[in-house]
Design a protein around this motif. Structure first.
Motif, PDB file in Angstrom:
ATOM      1  N   ILE A   1     -11.057  -3.143  -0.759  1.00 55.78           N
ATOM      2  CA  ILE A   1      -9.992  -2.181  -0.443  1.00 55.78           C
ATOM      3  C   ILE A   1     -10.673  -0.822  -0.537  1.00 55.78           C
ATOM      4  CG2 ILE A   1      -7.743  -1.219  -1.039  1.00 55.78           C
ATOM      5  CD1 ILE A   1      -7.391  -4.079  -0.368  1.00 55.78           C
TER       6      ILE A   1
ATOM      7  N   GLU B   1      -7.081   1.421  -5.685  1.00 55.81           N
ATOM      8  CA  GLU B   1      -7.613   0.325  -4.869  1.00 55.81           C
ATOM      9  C   GLU B   1      -7.653  -0.983  -5.650  1.00 55.81           C
ATOM     10  OE1 GLU B   1     -10.599   3.223  -2.215  1.00 55.81           O
ATOM     11  OE2 GLU B   1     -11.425   1.812  -3.697  1.00 55.81           O
TER      12      GLU B   1
ATOM     13  N   ILE C   1      -5.432   5.812  -3.734  1.00 57.08           N
ATOM     14  CA  ILE C   1      -5.173   5.969  -2.307  1.00 57.08           C
ATOM     15  C   ILE C   1      -4.390   7.263  -2.074  1.00 57.08           C
ATOM     16  CG2 ILE C   1      -3.964   4.972  -0.319  1.00 57.08           C
ATOM     17  CD1 ILE C   1      -4.486   2.202  -1.609  1.00 57.08           C
TER      18      ILE C   1
ATOM     19  N   VAL D   1      -7.298   3.166   5.227  1.00 56.97           N
ATOM     20  CA  VAL D   1      -7.507   2.153   4.197  1.00 56.97           C
ATOM     21  C   VAL D   1      -8.040   0.912   4.909  1.00 56.97           C
ATOM     22  CG1 VAL D   1      -6.527   0.702   2.391  1.00 56.97           C
ATOM     23  CG2 VAL D   1      -5.645   3.017   2.749  1.00 56.97           C
TER      24      VAL D   1
ATOM     25  N   LEU E   1       0.820  -1.207   0.000  1.00 54.11           N
ATOM     26  CA  LEU E   1       0.000   0.000   0.000  1.00 54.11           C
ATOM     27  C   LEU E   1       0.857   1.261   0.000  1.00 54.11           C
ATOM     28  CD1 LEU E   1      -2.729  -0.987   2.641  1.00 54.11           C
ATOM     29  CD2 LEU E   1      -3.017  -0.892   0.160  1.00 54.11           C
TER      30      LEU E   1
ATOM     31  N   SER F   1     -13.820   4.308   2.907  1.00 56.00           N
ATOM     32  CA  SER F   1     -13.713   3.331   3.992  1.00 56.00           C
ATOM     33  C   SER F   1     -14.940   3.352   4.900  1.00 56.00           C
ATOM     34  CB  SER F   1     -12.434   3.561   4.811  1.00 56.00           C
ATOM     35  OG  SER F   1     -12.441   4.840   5.431  1.00 56.00           O
TER      36      SER F   1
ATOM     37  N   SER G   1     -10.508   3.167   0.642  1.00 57.82           N
ATOM     38  CA  SER G   1      -9.637   4.187   1.212  1.00 57.82           C
ATOM     39  C   SER G   1     -10.374   5.516   1.385  1.00 57.82           C
ATOM     40  CB  SER G   1      -8.424   4.393   0.293  1.00 57.82           C
ATOM     41  OG  SER G   1      -8.841   4.769  -1.019  1.00 57.82           O
TER      42      SER G   1
END
Length: 359
Positions: free
Chosen positions: A191, A166, A209, A215, A160, A197, A193
């Motif tokens: 995934i 993602e 991201i 995340v 990451l 999230s 972010s």
């Protein structure tokens, strides 16, 4: 080659309790559980003294190798007609079927193709209820599935970074898990972010991201027919006090639930442990899903840890513990482990750290 004789014994006892002469199993997962057969085409018929697996020419050799407790029958053009002939030959007139896995159209065709003298009897969850309690062979496979996911989390910590999409992170994770022996992910990898999230099931998107944001990673490995499931949440960049606050609350709720799970408690009581802590901290409205669910050959099985689940936990059940807090426009946290219920509490199978991690 799976030894499924003990599963047949339990299934016959469940059938007898329902007054069933015979049961037709068509759900692919249930078929594999009962027989050990991993092919994609087959019909299972179980009676008090016979266990038959009907399949086509492509799978006869494989079925004979994998389903040692079953008589393998190569069916004709109409599988149901072959089944009807076998039932009449055994003087069986009532056939249970899996109502949750049979469409209305299939039900009509069953009645037509089985032929005369066969009464169809709907059943609910006979095999699924047996699948709730995992035996030692199943637990060994699940431990490996969990270990692959744990290794996947370590891989993600090295992967990451700001600027990574993602979907790219998800692809790299899934490729890594396959190299570890997984057949693939056990569900669509999440995934999520930044503000995404806060989406409880925010599957990986094209979002890039960024920095100073959460995340959330929810994923699992499918290994030898069994699923794993875990969630971890990290911060990329510098966390704010709000990041730390909600992370600590979720972790407190998760750890308390792990400490509190024990056989005999209802799923509702297990759910309440986490829910009460999060509500007491002022975030009850931001925790809208259940605390967990059983997992095995399917990613979501019964029972659940939820506000309405009255089923009692028993040793051998495998469930997730995954409370969360989700703040729209800001982000969200979920922390999830898989546990197996024991005679005195539970064993946590997931080994990944739950420390507050910043990358």
């Amino acid at each position: 080659m799976a030894n499924t004789e003990h599963r047949l014994t339990k299934l016959r006892a469940a059938m007898a309790a329902e007054g069933l002469e015979a049961l037709l199993v068509t759900n692919p997962v249930n078929r594999r559980y009962v027989t050990g057969f991993t092919g994609t085409a087959g019909y299972v018929v179980v009676t008090a003294d016979r266990a038959l697996l009907f399949t086509d020419f492509r799978y006869v050799t494989q079925a004979n190798e994998q389903a040692a407790s079953f008589t393998i029958v190569e069916h004709g053009t109409s599988p149901l007609a072959s089944i009807g002939d076998a039932l009449r030959g055994a003087s069986v007139s009532r056939l249970g079927f899996e109502q949750q896995h049979v469409s209305y159209g299939a039900y009509l065709s069953y009645g037509k193709e089985l032929g005369s003298g066969i009464e169809l009897v709907p059943t609910e969850g006979l095999v699924e209820k047996l699948r709730r309690i995992k035996d030692e062979a199943e637990l060994a496979v699940m431990r490996r599935a969990v270990a692959i996911a744990d290794a996947g989390f370590e891989f993600l910590l090295k992967t990451l970074r700001p600027g990574l999409r993602e979907v790219e992170a998800a692809l790299e994770l899934e490729t890594f898990m396959k190299k570890q022996g997984a057949k693939g992910p056990s569900f669509d990898t999440i995934i999520a972010s930044g503000e995404r999230s806060a989406l409880p099931h925010g599957v990986a998107s094209e979002r890039t991201i960024g920095t100073d944001e959460f995340v959330k990673m929810d994923f699992g490995a499918l290994y030898d027919g069994y699923c794993s499931d875990m969630t971890r949440t990290v911060v990329i960049g510098k966390p704010t006090p709000k990041h730390r606050e909600i992370y600590d609350i979720v972790l407190e709720a998760q750890l308390a639930t792990l400490a509190g799970i024990k056989p005999g408690m209802t799923g509702k009581e297990g759910d309440a442990i986490a829910r009460d802590i999060i509500a007491a901290r002022g975030y009850g409205d931001n925790f809208g899903h259940g605390t967990g669910h059983a997992v095995g050959m399917d990613i979501h099985e019964s029972p659940r840890l939820s506000k309405t689940e009255e089923t009692r936990l028993e040793p051998g059940m495998v469930v997730t513990v995954e409370p969360g807090i989700y703040l729209p426009g800001f982000g969200g946290v979920r922390i999830e482990d898989i546990v197996v219920v024991t005679e005195s509490g539970c064993e946590v199978l997931t080994k990944s750290t739950k420390d507050f991690i910043t990358l």
